[in-house]
Design a protein around this motif. Structure first.
Motif, PDB file in Angstrom:
ATOM      1  N   THR A  20      35.021  32.324  39.925  1.00  0.00           N
ATOM      2  CA  THR A  20      35.146  33.736  40.293  1.00  0.00           C
ATOM      3  C   THR A  20      35.305  34.601  39.047  1.00  0.00           C
ATOM      4  OG1 THR A  20      36.075  33.195  42.447  1.00  0.00           O
ATOM      5  CG2 THR A  20      36.539  35.395  41.595  1.00  0.00           C
ATOM      6  N   ALA A  21      36.164  34.174  38.146  1.00  0.00           N
ATOM      7  CA  ALA A  21      36.376  34.924  36.909  1.00  0.00           C
ATOM      8  C   ALA A  21      35.087  35.017  36.097  1.00  0.00           C
ATOM      9  CB  ALA A  21      37.472  34.264  36.078  1.00  0.00           C
ATOM     10  N   LEU A  24      31.881  37.588  36.821  1.00  0.00           N
ATOM     11  CA  LEU A  24      31.794  38.948  36.288  1.00  0.00           C
ATOM     12  C   LEU A  24      31.832  38.981  34.759  1.00  0.00           C
ATOM     13  CD1 LEU A  24      34.040  41.004  38.748  1.00  0.00           C
ATOM     14  CD2 LEU A  24      31.586  40.556  38.838  1.00  0.00           C
ATOM     15  N   ASN A  95      40.894  45.676  34.849  1.00  0.00           N
ATOM     16  CA  ASN A  95      40.234  44.452  35.299  1.00  0.00           C
ATOM     17  C   ASN A  95      40.557  44.165  36.759  1.00  0.00           C
ATOM     18  OD1 ASN A  95      38.541  43.376  33.386  1.00  0.00           O
ATOM     19  ND2 ASN A  95      40.130  42.168  32.388  1.00  0.00           N
ATOM     20  N   TYR A  98      38.413  46.208  38.938  1.00  0.00           N
ATOM     21  CA  TYR A  98      37.032  45.721  38.851  1.00  0.00           C
ATOM     22  C   TYR A  98      36.841  44.518  39.777  1.00  0.00           C
ATOM     23  CZ  TYR A  98      32.640  44.362  36.574  1.00  0.00           C
ATOM     24  OH  TYR A  98      31.334  44.035  36.307  1.00  0.00           O
ATOM     25  N   TYR A  99      37.734  43.554  39.695  1.00  0.00           N
ATOM     26  CA  TYR A  99      37.645  42.382  40.572  1.00  0.00           C
ATOM     27  C   TYR A  99      37.905  42.759  42.027  1.00  0.00           C
ATOM     28  CZ  TYR A  99      37.058  38.998  36.850  1.00  0.00           C
ATOM     29  OH  TYR A  99      36.550  38.269  35.809  1.00  0.00           O
ATOM     30  N   LYS A 102      34.600  44.556  43.306  1.00  0.00           N
ATOM     31  CA  LYS A 102      33.426  43.669  43.386  1.00  0.00           C
ATOM     32  C   LYS A 102      33.640  42.475  44.315  1.00  0.00           C
ATOM     33  CE  LYS A 102      30.834  45.759  40.281  1.00  0.00           C
ATOM     34  NZ  LYS A 102      29.565  46.351  40.614  1.00  0.00           N
ATOM     35  N   LYS A 103      34.867  41.979  44.387  1.00  0.00           N
ATOM     36  CA  LYS A 103      35.231  40.803  45.200  1.00  0.00           C
ATOM     37  C   LYS A 103      34.254  39.637  45.004  1.00  0.00           C
ATOM     38  CE  LYS A 103      38.286  42.805  48.408  1.00  0.00           C
ATOM     39  NZ  LYS A 103      39.384  43.051  47.514  1.00  0.00           N
ATOM     40  N   GLY A 119      43.043  37.989  42.778  1.00  0.00           N
ATOM     41  CA  GLY A 119      42.306  38.935  41.934  1.00  0.00           C
ATOM     42  C   GLY A 119      43.153  39.418  40.772  1.00  0.00           C
ATOM     43  N   ALA A 123      42.377  38.700  36.892  1.00  0.00           N
ATOM     44  CA  ALA A 123      42.268  39.867  36.006  1.00  0.00           C
ATOM     45  C   ALA A 123      43.271  39.787  34.860  1.00  0.00           C
ATOM     46  CB  ALA A 123      42.488  41.149  36.805  1.00  0.00           C
TER      47      ALA A 123
END
Length: 137
Positions: A20-21, A24, A95, A98-99, A102-103, A119, A123
């Motif tokens: 996940t990290a 992005l 961050n 942002y996460y 966007k998920k 998240g 972040a």
């Protein structure tokens, strides 16, 4: 039961958090970044404050039912923000949003308290990692 086992029982593995990290991440040396991120995540998963906030999110999901992710629910955001800022300082707030917007990856499949807590964790760890980028070999 350890925190990592509790997260795994909710479908949240270290690998999924790393994926996940990295979804992005824009930049070079993705393999090196992922390796350093894994070390950072493991270090913070052992931190009592991060553990407490992640456990709070797990317990809220288990014991406090909400339908969907209501717009007037802010406690989930506060948990995510707290985790992000604890690990990565004020810069992690950007961050986190942002996460949160966007998920990516596992975040899109988690209920409200866990998506923000995880998240925020991701972040914070990404921010912490890039704060020390100048120290990279």
């Amino acid at each position: 039961m350890e925190l990592i086992e509790l997260l795994e029982s909710s479908g949240i593995t270290l690998e999924k958090m790393l994926d996940t990290a990295m979804e992005l991440y824009i930049g070079e040396n993705a393999g090196d970044v992922r390796e350093l991120l894994e070390e950072t995540m493991l270090r913070y998963l052992d931190d009592i404050n991060v553990q407490s906030l992640l456990m709070a999110a797990l317990l809220l999901e288990e014991n406090f039912r909400v339908d969907g992710d209501p717009v007037n629910l802010v406690a989930d955001e506060l948990i995510g923000i707290s985790i992000a800022e604890y690990i990565g300082g004020k810069m992690a707030l950007f961050n986190f949003f942002y996460y949160d917007t966007k998920k990516p990856g596992v975040l899109s499949r988690l209920p409200p308290f866990l998506d923000d807590a995880i998240g925020g964790f991701i972040a914070g760890c990404m921010t912490r990692l890039f704060e020390s980028e100048a120290d990279w070999p």
